[in-house]
Scaffold this motif. Structure first.
Motif, mmCIF file in Angstrom:
data_model
loop_
_atom_site.group_PDB
_atom_site.id
_atom_site.type_symbol
_atom_site.label_atom_id
_atom_site.label_comp_id
_atom_site.label_asym_id
_atom_site.label_seq_id
_atom_site.Cartn_x
_atom_site.Cartn_y
_atom_site.Cartn_z
ATOM 1 N N GLU A 203 0.805 -1.216 0.000
ATOM 2 C CA GLU A 203 0.000 0.000 0.000
ATOM 3 C C GLU A 203 0.840 1.268 0.000
ATOM 4 O O GLU A 203 0.331 2.353 -0.274
ATOM 5 C CB GLU A 203 -0.915 0.005 1.228
ATOM 6 N N ARG A 204 2.143 1.117 0.372
ATOM 7 C CA ARG A 204 3.040 2.269 0.498
ATOM 8 C C ARG A 204 2.482 3.280 1.502
ATOM 9 O O ARG A 204 2.678 4.487 1.388
ATOM 10 C CB ARG A 204 3.242 2.975 -0.860
ATOM 11 N N SER A 205 1.775 2.773 2.488
ATOM 12 C CA SER A 205 1.137 3.667 3.467
ATOM 13 C C SER A 205 0.728 2.866 4.696
ATOM 14 O O SER A 205 0.110 1.799 4.571
ATOM 15 C CB SER A 205 -0.094 4.343 2.858
ATOM 16 N N PHE A 206 1.097 3.411 5.897
ATOM 17 C CA PHE A 206 0.636 2.772 7.127
ATOM 18 C C PHE A 206 -0.877 2.947 7.293
ATOM 19 O O PHE A 206 -1.566 2.048 7.775
ATOM 20 C CB PHE A 206 1.355 3.382 8.337
ATOM 21 N N THR A 207 -1.375 4.089 6.879
ATOM 22 C CA THR A 207 -2.803 4.378 7.035
ATOM 23 C C THR A 207 -3.648 3.417 6.200
ATOM 24 O O THR A 207 -4.629 2.819 6.689
ATOM 25 C CB THR A 207 -3.105 5.827 6.630
ATOM 26 N N LYS A 208 -3.257 3.259 4.925
ATOM 27 C CA LYS A 208 -4.030 2.369 4.047
ATOM 28 C C LYS A 208 -3.902 0.908 4.472
ATOM 29 O O LYS A 208 -4.863 0.139 4.425
ATOM 30 C CB LYS A 208 -3.570 2.535 2.603
ATOM 31 N N ALA A 209 -2.695 0.522 4.897
ATOM 32 C CA ALA A 209 -2.491 -0.855 5.339
ATOM 33 C C ALA A 209 -3.309 -1.145 6.593
ATOM 34 O O ALA A 209 -3.885 -2.232 6.747
ATOM 35 C CB ALA A 209 -1.010 -1.106 5.603
ATOM 36 N N ALA A 210 -3.364 -0.162 7.508
ATOM 37 C CA ALA A 210 -4.139 -0.342 8.735
ATOM 38 C C ALA A 210 -5.621 -0.530 8.408
ATOM 39 O O ALA A 210 -6.304 -1.362 9.010
ATOM 40 C CB ALA A 210 -3.941 0.855 9.651
ATOM 41 N N ALA A 211 -6.128 0.273 7.450
ATOM 42 C CA ALA A 211 -7.534 0.136 7.051
ATOM 43 C C ALA A 211 -7.794 -1.226 6.414
ATOM 44 O O ALA A 211 -8.830 -1.859 6.653
ATOM 45 C CB ALA A 211 -7.895 1.257 6.076
ATOM 46 N N LYS A 212 -6.857 -1.697 5.627
ATOM 47 C CA LYS A 212 -6.998 -2.987 4.966
ATOM 48 C C LYS A 212 -6.995 -4.138 5.966
ATOM 49 O O LYS A 212 -7.746 -5.109 5.829
ATOM 50 C CB LYS A 212 -5.861 -3.170 3.959
ATOM 51 N N LEU A 213 -6.163 -4.012 7.006
ATOM 52 C CA LEU A 213 -6.026 -5.074 7.997
ATOM 53 C C LEU A 213 -7.007 -4.947 9.147
ATOM 54 O O LEU A 213 -7.094 -5.837 10.000
ATOM 55 C CB LEU A 213 -4.596 -5.084 8.554
ATOM 56 N N GLY A 214 -7.719 -3.830 9.197
ATOM 57 C CA GLY A 214 -8.702 -3.643 10.258
ATOM 58 C C GLY A 214 -8.080 -3.337 11.602
ATOM 59 O O GLY A 214 -8.567 -3.805 12.644
ATOM 60 N N THR A 215 -6.996 -2.577 11.604
ATOM 61 C CA THR A 215 -6.344 -2.212 12.856
ATOM 62 C C THR A 215 -5.976 -0.732 12.805
ATOM 63 O O THR A 215 -6.270 -0.037 11.831
ATOM 64 C CB THR A 215 -5.096 -3.091 13.092
ATOM 65 N N SER A 216 -5.312 -0.239 13.836
ATOM 66 C CA SER A 216 -4.950 1.179 13.880
ATOM 67 C C SER A 216 -3.575 1.412 13.265
ATOM 68 O O SER A 216 -2.736 0.502 13.200
ATOM 69 C CB SER A 216 -4.958 1.685 15.326
ATOM 70 N N GLN A 217 -3.337 2.657 12.826
ATOM 71 C CA GLN A 217 -2.049 3.016 12.229
ATOM 72 C C GLN A 217 -0.924 2.858 13.250
ATOM 73 O O GLN A 217 0.160 2.369 12.923
ATOM 74 C CB GLN A 217 -2.104 4.451 11.716
ATOM 75 N N SER A 218 -1.184 3.257 14.485
ATOM 76 C CA SER A 218 -0.145 3.173 15.509
ATOM 77 C C SER A 218 0.232 1.724 15.811
ATOM 78 O O SER A 218 1.406 1.406 16.022
ATOM 79 C CB SER A 218 -0.612 3.874 16.788
ATOM 80 N N THR A 219 -0.769 0.836 15.805
ATOM 81 C CA THR A 219 -0.505 -0.585 16.079
ATOM 82 C C THR A 219 0.347 -1.204 14.998
ATOM 83 O O THR A 219 1.320 -1.928 15.278
ATOM 84 C CB THR A 219 -1.827 -1.366 16.211
ATOM 85 N N ILE A 220 0.029 -0.924 13.748
ATOM 86 C CA ILE A 220 0.789 -1.535 12.661
ATOM 87 C C ILE A 220 2.197 -0.949 12.584
ATOM 88 O O ILE A 220 3.168 -1.643 12.289
ATOM 89 C CB ILE A 220 0.030 -1.403 11.317
ATOM 90 N N SER A 221 2.335 0.356 12.885
ATOM 91 C CA SER A 221 3.660 0.972 12.891
ATOM 92 C C SER A 221 4.535 0.358 13.990
ATOM 93 O O SER A 221 5.707 0.040 13.773
ATOM 94 C CB SER A 221 3.529 2.478 13.099
ATOM 95 N N HIS A 222 3.950 0.165 15.157
ATOM 96 C CA HIS A 222 4.688 -0.432 16.283
ATOM 97 C C HIS A 222 5.091 -1.878 15.947
ATOM 98 O O HIS A 222 6.201 -2.325 16.282
ATOM 99 C CB HIS A 222 3.813 -0.395 17.533
ATOM 100 N N THR A 223 4.221 -2.616 15.254
ATOM 101 C CA THR A 223 4.505 -4.005 14.888
ATOM 102 C C THR A 223 5.692 -4.087 13.932
ATOM 103 O O THR A 223 6.570 -4.947 14.075
ATOM 104 C CB THR A 223 3.263 -4.642 14.238
ATOM 105 N N ILE A 224 5.723 -3.197 12.940
ATOM 106 C CA ILE A 224 6.833 -3.222 11.973
ATOM 107 C C ILE A 224 8.152 -2.857 12.657
ATOM 108 O O ILE A 224 9.204 -3.451 12.372
ATOM 109 C CB ILE A 224 6.548 -2.253 10.806
ATOM 110 N N LYS A 225 8.106 -1.906 13.568
ATOM 111 C CA LYS A 225 9.324 -1.534 14.305
ATOM 112 C C LYS A 225 9.852 -2.714 15.113
ATOM 113 O O LYS A 225 11.072 -2.958 15.171
ATOM 114 C CB LYS A 225 9.040 -0.352 15.234
ATOM 115 N N LYS A 226 8.961 -3.478 15.751
ATOM 116 C CA LYS A 226 9.392 -4.651 16.513
ATOM 117 C C LYS A 226 9.992 -5.699 15.586
ATOM 118 O O LYS A 226 10.970 -6.358 15.932
ATOM 119 C CB LYS A 226 8.195 -5.261 17.267
#
Length: 295
Positions: free
Chosen positions: A18-41
């Protein structure tokens, strides 16, 4: 690889696509902050940066591109395999066992299934012809076919055929020697071909009705059968009067092999029903059979 790592990599692929945390979060049904934190881990565990983040875009690094090339085909294979498994789950396949009478088999069930089964080669059907009443649960049948008047209350019943009637017939040769009966009670003076009831063990008492008056007659004769086809053959051969399903002898009446009598005395019986236990878990194959018989 831990299950946690696999899940995080799937999230990484979504962000990269998606080239975007926002779009990926919407696609996965989660929040932008959660997906960003997951990738950092994930990056921390691997010890390598996978995404280059700017205020305007999210772009995979060289390592990220390499991981994408490695993961994407495998994920696609898994998705394809899962889709195929889901198709098998919903595909009509397997065996269906049904107990029924010879008349139900020939007049209703087989004519409806004959063409259908060529469309579903993975369905196997056993049609067990038996004129008695079977315990379909104990004998491991998926369903049975009976007249509407004899259904058990704890069964699901689906009507599969029209009302029908029995007719009294005999050969022309027989009636050359004996006067045709004018009322059902005249049958006691005739040679009649009896039918043995499989469940009760006794002989079927011939049932008639006219103008609201019901008449039951116990007949006698030289022959007793438990199948309509043998009774019809015996009637054609001149052994007496048979009381058989009308649909089985229409051609012989039309050709003159049999003569019908007491036509205005023969009542309609409730049509055939397919029945099966209410708690039964219906397979796709069974549902296909039910829908075909209902048509």
């Amino acid at each position: 690889m831990k299950r946690e790592d696999l899940n995080d990599m799937l999230w990484f692929l979504a962000v990269a696509e998606e080239r975007s945390f926002t779009k990926a979060a919407a696609k996965l049904g989660t929040s932008q902050s959660t997906i960003s934190h997951t990738i950092k881990k994930l990056e921390a565990r691997m010890g390598i940066r996978l995404l280059t983040r700017t205020t305007r875009s999210v772009v995979p690094t060289g390592a990220g591109e390499r991981l994408i090339r490695s993961l994407a085909p495998r994920i696609q294979e898994l998705e394809t395999e899962i889709d195929e498994l889901m198709e098998i789950r919903d595909k009509p396949t397997g065996s269906v066992r049904i107990t029924l009478s010879d008349h139900a088999l020939e007049s209703v069930v087989w004519p409806k299934l004959r063409a259908l089964l060529k469309q579903y080669p993975d369905i196997r059907v056993e049609l067990n012809s038996d004129n008695g009443f079977r315990n379909i649960v104990e004998e491991k049948f998926d369903a049975g076919v009976r007249l509407g008047e004899s259904l058990d209350k704890d069964m699901i019943a689906v009507r599969i055929g029209p009302d029908w009637r029995l007719v009294a017939v005999a050969s022309p040769d027989y009636f050359e020697k004996r006067a045709a009966p004018e009322t059902p009670r005249d049958l006691v003076a005739h040679d009649c071909i009896n039918h043995r009831q499989a469940r009760a063990g006794g002989l079927y008492v011939w049932e008639f009705e006219k103008d609201g008056a019901e008449v039951r007659v116990r007949v006698d004769g030289q022959l007793i059968f438990n199948t309509s086809y043998a009774m019809i053959d015996a009637a054609v051969s001149g052994y007496g009067i048979a009381y058989v399903p009308e649909s089985l002898v229409l051609d012989k009446i039309a050709s003159g092999q049999l003569v019908q009598v007491l036509d205005d005395w023969t009542p309609l019986f409730p049509g055939y029903y397919l029945y099966y236990p209410s708690r039964r878990q219906n397979s796709p194959a069974f549902r296909v059979i039910v829908e075909a018989l209902k048509a």
